[in-house]
Design a protein around this motif. Structure first.
Motif, PDB file in Angstrom:
ATOM      1  N   VAL A  43       0.841  -1.207   0.000  1.00 59.55           N
ATOM      2  CA  VAL A  43       0.000   0.000   0.000  1.00 59.55           C
ATOM      3  C   VAL A  43       0.875   1.255   0.000  1.00 59.55           C
ATOM      4  O   VAL A  43       0.600   2.222  -0.710  1.00 59.55           O
ATOM      5  N   GLU A  44       1.933   1.246   0.776  1.00 64.18           N
ATOM      6  CA  GLU A  44       2.850   2.389   0.808  1.00 64.18           C
ATOM      7  C   GLU A  44       3.524   2.601  -0.554  1.00 64.18           C
ATOM      8  O   GLU A  44       3.705   3.738  -0.999  1.00 64.18           O
ATOM      9  N   ARG A  85       3.139  -5.854 -10.648  1.00 67.66           N
ATOM     10  CA  ARG A  85       2.355  -5.116 -11.632  1.00 67.66           C
ATOM     11  C   ARG A  85       2.093  -3.732 -11.055  1.00 67.66           C
ATOM     12  O   ARG A  85       1.505  -3.592  -9.984  1.00 67.66           O
ATOM     13  N   VAL A  86       2.579  -2.704 -11.744  1.00 69.19           N
ATOM     14  CA  VAL A  86       2.369  -1.318 -11.321  1.00 69.19           C
ATOM     15  C   VAL A  86       1.586  -0.605 -12.417  1.00 69.19           C
ATOM     16  O   VAL A  86       2.045  -0.512 -13.545  1.00 69.19           O
ATOM     17  N   GLU A  87       0.403  -0.136 -12.081  1.00 70.08           N
ATOM     18  CA  GLU A  87      -0.438   0.595 -13.027  1.00 70.08           C
ATOM     19  C   GLU A  87      -0.652   2.002 -12.497  1.00 70.08           C
ATOM     20  O   GLU A  87      -0.965   2.188 -11.328  1.00 70.08           O
ATOM     21  N   VAL A  88      -0.480   2.989 -13.377  1.00 69.87           N
ATOM     22  CA  VAL A  88      -0.703   4.385 -13.014  1.00 69.87           C
ATOM     23  C   VAL A  88      -1.768   4.942 -13.945  1.00 69.87           C
ATOM     24  O   VAL A  88      -1.615   4.889 -15.171  1.00 69.87           O
ATOM     25  N   GLN A  89      -2.838   5.459 -13.390  1.00 70.84           N
ATOM     26  CA  GLN A  89      -3.939   6.035 -14.169  1.00 70.84           C
ATOM     27  C   GLN A  89      -3.738   7.548 -14.225  1.00 70.84           C
ATOM     28  O   GLN A  89      -3.845   8.231 -13.209  1.00 70.84           O
ATOM     29  N   THR A  90      -3.440   8.039 -15.417  1.00 71.14           N
ATOM     30  CA  THR A  90      -3.084   9.448 -15.592  1.00 71.14           C
ATOM     31  C   THR A  90      -4.173  10.248 -16.290  1.00 71.14           C
ATOM     32  O   THR A  90      -3.892  11.285 -16.886  1.00 71.14           O
ATOM     33  N   ARG A 104      -4.136   8.097  -9.870  1.00 74.24           N
ATOM     34  CA  ARG A 104      -4.295   6.882  -9.061  1.00 74.24           C
ATOM     35  C   ARG A 104      -3.286   5.832  -9.496  1.00 74.24           C
ATOM     36  O   ARG A 104      -2.892   5.798 -10.657  1.00 74.24           O
ATOM     37  N   SER A 105      -2.916   4.993  -8.552  1.00 73.17           N
ATOM     38  CA  SER A 105      -1.998   3.897  -8.875  1.00 73.17           C
ATOM     39  C   SER A 105      -2.464   2.627  -8.177  1.00 73.17           C
ATOM     40  O   SER A 105      -3.096   2.673  -7.123  1.00 73.17           O
ATOM     41  N   ARG A 126      -1.159 -13.150  -3.158  1.00 69.15           N
ATOM     42  CA  ARG A 126      -1.227 -11.962  -4.013  1.00 69.15           C
ATOM     43  C   ARG A 126      -1.671 -10.771  -3.167  1.00 69.15           C
ATOM     44  O   ARG A 126      -2.754 -10.787  -2.580  1.00 69.15           O
ATOM     45  N   LEU A 127      -0.835  -9.746  -3.090  1.00 71.57           N
ATOM     46  CA  LEU A 127      -1.146  -8.537  -2.335  1.00 71.57           C
ATOM     47  C   LEU A 127      -1.373  -7.388  -3.313  1.00 71.57           C
ATOM     48  O   LEU A 127      -0.663  -7.259  -4.305  1.00 71.57           O
ATOM     49  N   THR A 128      -2.358  -6.560  -3.036  1.00 74.91           N
ATOM     50  CA  THR A 128      -2.688  -5.431  -3.897  1.00 74.91           C
ATOM     51  C   THR A 128      -2.835  -4.180  -3.044  1.00 74.91           C
ATOM     52  O   THR A 128      -3.419  -4.221  -1.968  1.00 74.91           O
ATOM     53  N   GLY A 129      -2.284  -3.079  -3.546  1.00 73.14           N
ATOM     54  CA  GLY A 129      -2.406  -1.801  -2.865  1.00 73.14           C
ATOM     55  C   GLY A 129      -2.808  -0.717  -3.842  1.00 73.14           C
ATOM     56  O   GLY A 129      -2.459  -0.771  -5.017  1.00 73.14           O
TER      57      GLY A 129
END
Length: 142
Positions: A43-44, A85-90, A104-105, A126-129
């Motif tokens: 999450v951090e 997996r790193v997703e950034v919503q721009t 958001r990410s 599987r951890l998601t933040g």
């Protein structure tokens, strides 16, 4: 004196029954704490990715900066991920200046249980933040 002899060895038997249960409870507490730390780290990292993306001047740079910051944050914390997996919503960069917008990410990380709970334990979790950061309302966007 006969009653005293009948009780001999009862302390050893009680300890033999109680100590393994206490060790099991202590082990579960440690495992739970390490799992909580792994979740908090993900999450951090997502929050760091969103913050780094919000400081960029363009949507393309925001995506790259956010992904790099998220991966760096996971690496700094020492969390080993089998896949990340790193997703950034721009989409917020498309909003006109003067209108509040957010970046958001989302970070997904598959962590081996042997690294988090107990060494040698098979399997993974599987951890998601998720993270979000506001764009400066009056700063130019490209």
């Amino acid at each position: 004196m006969t009653a005293r002899r009948a009780d001999r060895g009862s302390v050893a038997v009680e300890l033999t029954l109680v100590v393994p249960a206490l060790v099991l409870v202590l082990g579960l507490l440690v495992a739970g704490g390490r799992l909580w730390f792994a979740r908090a780290t993900v999450v951090e990292a997502a929050q760091s990715a969103a913050r780094a993306a919000s400081l960029a001047r363009s949507a393309g740079a925001a995506g790259a900066d956010g992904r790099a910051a998220g991966r760096a944050s996971l690496g700094t914390a020492g969390l080993v991920c089998l896949d990340t997996r790193v997703e950034v919503q721009t989409a917020g960069f498309g909003v006109p200046v003067g209108t509040p917008a957010t970046v958001r990410s989302t970070i997904g990380c598959t962590v081996p249980l042997g690294d988090v709970v107990l060494p040698g334990l098979p399997g993974s979790i599987r951890l998601t933040g998720e993270g979000a950061a506001a764009l400066d309302t009056y700063r130019a966007r490209r």
